[in-house]
Every structure is written in C-alpha cells, then in structure tokens.
Write a protein that holds these residues in place. Structure first.
Motif, PDB file in Angstrom:
ATOM      1  N   ARG A  93      -7.790  -0.366  -2.869  1.00 18.40           N
ATOM      2  CA  ARG A  93      -8.500  -1.473  -3.154  1.00 18.40           C
ATOM      3  C   ARG A  93      -8.168  -2.354  -4.594  1.00 18.40           C
ATOM      4  O   ARG A  93      -8.498  -3.501  -4.770  1.00 18.40           O
ATOM      5  N   LYS A  94      -6.991  -1.721  -5.045  1.00 21.09           N
ATOM      6  CA  LYS A  94      -6.700  -2.454  -6.201  1.00 21.09           C
ATOM      7  C   LYS A  94      -5.866  -3.461  -5.905  1.00 21.09           C
ATOM      8  O   LYS A  94      -4.949  -3.476  -4.936  1.00 21.09           O
TER       9      LYS A  94
ATOM     10  N   GLU B 296      -9.704   8.801  -4.636  1.00 17.99           N
ATOM     11  CA  GLU B 296      -8.348   8.208  -5.060  1.00 17.99           C
ATOM     12  C   GLU B 296      -7.765   7.105  -4.064  1.00 17.99           C
ATOM     13  O   GLU B 296      -7.235   6.126  -4.565  1.00 17.99           O
TER      14      GLU B 296
ATOM     15  N   THR C 298      -0.493  -7.051  -7.440  1.00 24.44           N
ATOM     16  CA  THR C 298       0.119  -7.946  -9.013  1.00 24.44           C
ATOM     17  C   THR C 298       1.521  -8.434  -8.547  1.00 24.44           C
ATOM     18  O   THR C 298       2.215  -8.263  -7.393  1.00 24.44           O
TER      19      THR C 298
ATOM     20  N   ALA D 252       2.535   1.818  -3.298  1.00 27.07           N
ATOM     21  CA  ALA D 252       1.411   2.572  -4.326  1.00 27.07           C
ATOM     22  C   ALA D 252       0.958   4.027  -4.141  1.00 27.07           C
ATOM     23  O   ALA D 252       0.866   4.703  -5.057  1.00 27.07           O
TER      24      ALA D 252
ATOM     25  N   GLU E 145       0.684  -1.318   0.094  1.00 29.92           N
ATOM     26  CA  GLU E 145       0.040  -0.123  -0.094  1.00 29.92           C
ATOM     27  C   GLU E 145       0.906   1.191   0.058  1.00 29.92           C
ATOM     28  O   GLU E 145       0.519   2.263  -0.676  1.00 29.92           O
TER      29      GLU E 145
ATOM     30  N   ARG F 166      -9.332   3.817  -4.433  1.00 37.05           N
ATOM     31  CA  ARG F 166      -9.042   3.131  -5.699  1.00 37.05           C
ATOM     32  C   ARG F 166      -7.972   2.710  -5.684  1.00 37.05           C
ATOM     33  O   ARG F 166      -7.565   1.309  -6.028  1.00 37.05           O
ATOM     34  N   ILE F 167      -6.854   3.219  -5.000  1.00 41.57           N
ATOM     35  CA  ILE F 167      -5.499   2.690  -5.044  1.00 41.57           C
ATOM     36  C   ILE F 167      -5.466   1.567  -4.049  1.00 41.57           C
ATOM     37  O   ILE F 167      -4.881   0.531  -4.213  1.00 41.57           O
TER      38      ILE F 167
END
Length: 264
Positions: free
Chosen positions: A260-261, A254, A264, A176, A173, A257-258
């Motif tokens: 909860r992505k 914002e 990867t 990001a 987190e 959104r970040i």
C-alpha cells in the motif's frame, strides 16, 4: 475424518471431475508435439470438468445457484446458496503438462463462503475447509506458518502475462517485496497458492485481478488455518475486488504495509 454431508458432496464431485482431468492430462504430452498444440483439447477438458461438477452438485443440492468459470452464472431457486467453482485453476500449467493445477469449489451462503474444497488430481492432494471447523489436507489439520521475520519468509505472487494486468504496477510491487523476503515464487494456480499458505508451505501470497472462483475456497482455507486474508488496498472483499493478500497476522500486515506504500 468425519465431514459434513455438504463437504462429502463437494469431495465426491471434485474427485469425479479430477479423474476426468487426470485422464486428459495424460493426453497432453502426445499433443505437445503437434503443430496445432493442445489448446483446444484443454478448453474441452475444462468444460467437461465443469459439467461434471455442475451435474453432481445440482443433483445433491437441487436449487442452489452455480457460478462457474466456463458457464458463468446459473440461477437456482434457492437464492441463499451458491456454488462458486473453478473446474481447472492453473489452465496454462495444465496446457503444458505441469502438475500444478486444481479444482476449486466454494459454497457461499448469503454471500459468505462457508465451505471449500481444493483438489489437485495430479498428486491427489485434497484440501478441505468449513467455516468454524478448521482446514485440512488429506485429513491432517492445517495451520499457517508462524514466522515473524519477513526475511525468513517465502512469498508467492501472481504474475500478469501478455494482455493482462498492470505490468508496471506488478514490477514495483515485486521489487519492493523481493528486497525483503527469503524467496519469491510464482506457481500459476491461485487456489493452490492460498492452500499452500494455509498448509504453512508458503508464508504469504498476493495477487491482483482474480475472479471469485479462483479464491473463494482458498480464502476460507487460509482463515480456517489461522491466517488473515484481505483486499490489497481497500477494506473491500477480495471476492468482489479481485485483489488478495494473505499470510499469518504478522506477514499479512507487513505485505499490506509494503504493497500500500505509494510509488516513489
């Protein structure tokens, strides 16, 4: 400013407990040099402050329930009202003589927080909010910051320490968010992080694994200053889930959104 009787009760209790903590803070520097350190002393300071708060609030509003960090739940005869209290938010800061700590008092009615007081006795900053009546710092009305470019924003976070939280999740987190903001801060007292968002000092804030007493007053503060507060990953109530994210409508959106992505 003219505040309600309830707010006046909360402020009076916070200030009395704050005087106790401020006296204790003055002793910390003398204890830092001892081999044993000040940890036991701080634990006693925490308990003393909570007992002052309990006594004052119970005297003014007999029958209200009381949830405190130190003493847990104390049932009251009035099942619709509960004080949610952290007598010393930012214990580690206090332990090291860092003046970033606070007393946090929230009042819930039927599960909804309707009043909040956050008080830092080290600098005498007093934050006040009542549902539908706004948020204030030392009698000055508060509004969240209006920035709408994340790369201009300063955002605060929690930082899981040894034995607490998911360190890998936080690192994902942080990476990001760090790539998108002007600055990232970790101050160490959730109630004051929320209050700083309400005051426009911070643009946003997120943290996981908190307790209700950490955030009850601060969440109301942000909302009454025009901000948005939610759980990080679900529609749930942060008071229940312990995960909180906030900011103005744009920054909150914002950050959500970040955060909860999927990784990867």
């Amino acid at each position: 400013m003219l505040y309600s009787a309830t707010i006046n009760v909360m402020v009076k209790a916070a200030r009395r407990a704050g005087r106790s903590l401020k006296r204790d803070l003055g002793e910390i520097e003398h204890l830092q040099v001892s081999l044993k350190g000040p940890a036991n002393f701080v634990s006693l300071a925490d308990k003393r402050a909570e007992e002052i708060l309990y006594q004052d609030l119970a005297k003014a509003r007999p029958g209200y329930g009381f949830i405190g960090e130190e003493g847990g739940m104390r049932e009251g005869t009035d099942k619709s009202h509960t004080w949610i209290v952290d007598p010393l938010d930012g214990t580690t800061n206090f332990l090291h003589g860092i003046p970033q700590f606070a007393i946090s008092i929230g009042l819930a009615r039927e599960g909804t927080v309707i009043a909040g007081v956050i008080y830092n006795p080290a600098n005498d900053e007093l934050y006040i909010s009542e549902r539908g009546k706004g948020a204030f710092l030392n009698d000055q009305r508060l509004r969240v910051a209006g920035r709408r470019q994340l790369n201009e924003c300063v955002v605060a976070c929690g930082l899981p320490h040894i034995g607490r939280g998911d360190h890998e999740e936080f690192r994902r987190e942080m990476t990001a968010i760090q790539d998108r903001v002007a600055g990232l801060r970790r101050f160490g007292a959730a109630s004051l992080d929320l209050a700083f968002v309400a005051a426009g000092r911070l643009d946003g804030y997120w943290e996981r694994n908190l307790q209700s007493w950490d955030i009850a007053a601060g969440m109301l503060m942000v909302r009454e200053a025009g901000g948005t507060v939610s759980d990080i990953a679900t529609p749930g109530d942060p008071l229940v889930t312990g995960h909180v994210v906030c900011g103005n409508e744009f920054v909150h959106g914002e950050l959500v959104r970040i955060l909860r992505k999927p990784a990867t």
